[in-house]
Motif scaffolding. Sequence first.
Motif, short mmCIF file in Angstrom:
data_model
loop_
_atom_site.label_atom_id
_atom_site.label_comp_id
_atom_site.label_asym_id
_atom_site.label_seq_id
_atom_site.Cartn_x
_atom_site.Cartn_y
_atom_site.Cartn_z
N LYS A 60 0.81 -1.22 0.00
CA LYS A 60 0.00 0.00 0.00
C LYS A 60 0.84 1.27 0.00
O LYS A 60 0.33 2.34 -0.33
N THR A 61 2.14 1.20 0.34
CA THR A 61 2.98 2.39 0.32
C THR A 61 3.24 2.86 -1.10
O THR A 61 3.60 4.02 -1.30
N GLY A 62 3.12 1.98 -2.08
CA GLY A 62 3.39 2.34 -3.46
C GLY A 62 4.85 2.24 -3.84
O GLY A 62 5.23 2.59 -4.96
N VAL A 63 5.69 1.75 -2.95
CA VAL A 63 7.12 1.58 -3.24
C VAL A 63 7.30 0.48 -4.28
O VAL A 63 6.63 -0.56 -4.22
N GLN A 64 8.19 0.71 -5.25
CA GLN A 64 8.51 -0.32 -6.23
C GLN A 64 9.17 -1.49 -5.51
O GLN A 64 10.18 -1.31 -4.84
N LEU A 65 8.61 -2.68 -5.63
CA LEU A 65 9.10 -3.83 -4.88
C LEU A 65 9.91 -4.81 -5.73
O LEU A 65 10.20 -5.92 -5.29
N ASN A 66 10.30 -4.39 -6.93
CA ASN A 66 11.02 -5.29 -7.83
C ASN A 66 12.26 -5.91 -7.20
O ASN A 66 12.53 -7.10 -7.37
N ASN A 67 13.06 -5.11 -6.51
CA ASN A 67 14.31 -5.60 -5.93
C ASN A 67 14.30 -5.57 -4.41
O ASN A 67 15.34 -5.63 -3.78
N VAL A 68 13.11 -5.46 -3.81
CA VAL A 68 12.99 -5.41 -2.36
C VAL A 68 12.67 -6.80 -1.84
O VAL A 68 11.80 -7.49 -2.38
N ARG A 69 13.38 -7.20 -0.79
CA ARG A 69 13.17 -8.51 -0.18
C ARG A 69 13.07 -8.39 1.33
O ARG A 69 13.60 -7.45 1.92
N PHE A 70 12.43 -9.35 1.93
CA PHE A 70 12.39 -9.43 3.38
C PHE A 70 13.82 -9.65 3.88
O PHE A 70 14.54 -10.47 3.34
N ASP A 71 14.23 -8.90 4.93
CA ASP A 71 15.62 -9.00 5.38
C ASP A 71 15.77 -9.35 6.85
O ASP A 71 16.88 -9.49 7.33
N GLY A 72 14.68 -9.46 7.59
CA GLY A 72 14.82 -9.89 8.97
C GLY A 72 13.85 -9.23 9.92
O GLY A 72 13.09 -8.33 9.55
N THR A 73 13.89 -9.72 11.16
CA THR A 73 13.02 -9.18 12.20
C THR A 73 13.87 -8.64 13.34
O THR A 73 15.05 -8.94 13.46
N GLY A 74 13.24 -7.84 14.17
CA GLY A 74 13.89 -7.29 15.35
C GLY A 74 12.83 -6.93 16.36
O GLY A 74 11.63 -7.14 16.13
N ALA A 75 13.24 -6.34 17.47
CA ALA A 75 12.32 -5.92 18.54
C ALA A 75 11.36 -7.04 18.89
O ALA A 75 10.14 -6.89 18.87
N HIS A 76 11.93 -8.20 19.23
CA HIS A 76 11.15 -9.37 19.64
C HIS A 76 10.15 -9.78 18.56
O HIS A 76 8.99 -10.10 18.84
N GLN A 77 10.58 -9.76 17.31
CA GLN A 77 9.82 -10.16 16.13
C GLN A 77 8.57 -9.31 15.94
O GLN A 77 7.57 -9.75 15.38
N ARG A 78 8.63 -8.05 16.34
CA ARG A 78 7.54 -7.10 16.12
C ARG A 78 7.95 -6.04 15.09
O ARG A 78 7.16 -5.20 14.72
N ARG A 79 9.22 -6.07 14.65
CA ARG A 79 9.74 -5.12 13.67
C ARG A 79 10.31 -5.92 12.50
O ARG A 79 11.17 -6.78 12.70
N PHE A 80 9.83 -5.63 11.30
CA PHE A 80 10.27 -6.33 10.10
C PHE A 80 11.00 -5.35 9.20
O PHE A 80 10.56 -4.22 9.03
N THR A 81 12.11 -5.80 8.63
CA THR A 81 12.89 -4.97 7.72
C THR A 81 12.88 -5.58 6.34
O THR A 81 13.13 -6.78 6.17
N TYR A 82 12.60 -4.74 5.36
CA TYR A 82 12.69 -5.11 3.95
C TYR A 82 13.81 -4.27 3.37
O TYR A 82 14.01 -3.13 3.77
N ARG A 83 14.56 -4.84 2.43
CA ARG A 83 15.75 -4.15 1.94
C ARG A 83 15.90 -4.37 0.43
O ARG A 83 15.52 -5.40 -0.10
N THR A 84 16.50 -3.39 -0.24
CA THR A 84 16.85 -3.51 -1.65
C THR A 84 18.00 -4.49 -1.79
O THR A 84 18.97 -4.43 -1.02
N PHE A 85 17.89 -5.38 -2.76
CA PHE A 85 18.96 -6.33 -3.08
C PHE A 85 19.37 -6.12 -4.54
O PHE A 85 18.53 -5.85 -5.40
N VAL A 86 20.67 -6.24 -4.81
CA VAL A 86 21.20 -6.17 -6.17
C VAL A 86 22.04 -7.41 -6.39
O VAL A 86 22.95 -7.71 -5.61
#
Length: 190
Positions: A60-86
């Motif tokens: 829903k953010t509208g960010v292009q997700l072509n090269n974005v992948r799930f990269d991990g969790t933090g804060a007791h698995q309540r925070r998720f990070t997605y990151r650009t990969f090349v």
Amino acid sequence: QRSNIATSKSGDKIVYTNGNNRRLTYNRANGTVNYKSYVGSDEHRSTDQLYSYFYNRLVKTGVQLNNVRFDGTGAHQRRFTYRTFVDGFPVFNDDDYGSIALEAKNGTERCQMSRYSLQVPLPLNRRQVKLPSSGEVINMLNASPHFKEFRGLRVGYLWKTSGDNKVVKLTPTYFVKYHGNWVNYEEFVK
């Protein structure tokens, strides 16, 4: 939805708020956006439920997700990070360009992201970069007084921008997980 939105400025930051306890802070200096929504009740979603919930929020953010992948969790698995990969490797930047963090904790949802993203790659006429072996890097890091605080080692690209932030140079290097952040290993072996 339309509502009364109040705007305030403080230095390079513009803050938008509304009566529904939502706040969006845009930092013009580094192009980052921080969104916070006070939902009032802590929904007790399991970690498995958060995967799909956060993914739907990300779409829903509208960010292009072509090269974005799930990269991990933090804060007791309540925070998720997605990151650009090349080319299968993660991209890191001091201003968190190329990463999106979503969090749901204590009745508050947060989203941190940058308005900058990688676009069209341009070939560079440079020779290949040879990285030291992971064993050599670990030996160098072992001399650091922070060695016991390191929680991971990975290869990725360091995102460096030109003065106008339009041209990006990706440099391969090692990153160390230090206090929850991925930091270029060279910061510890100077």
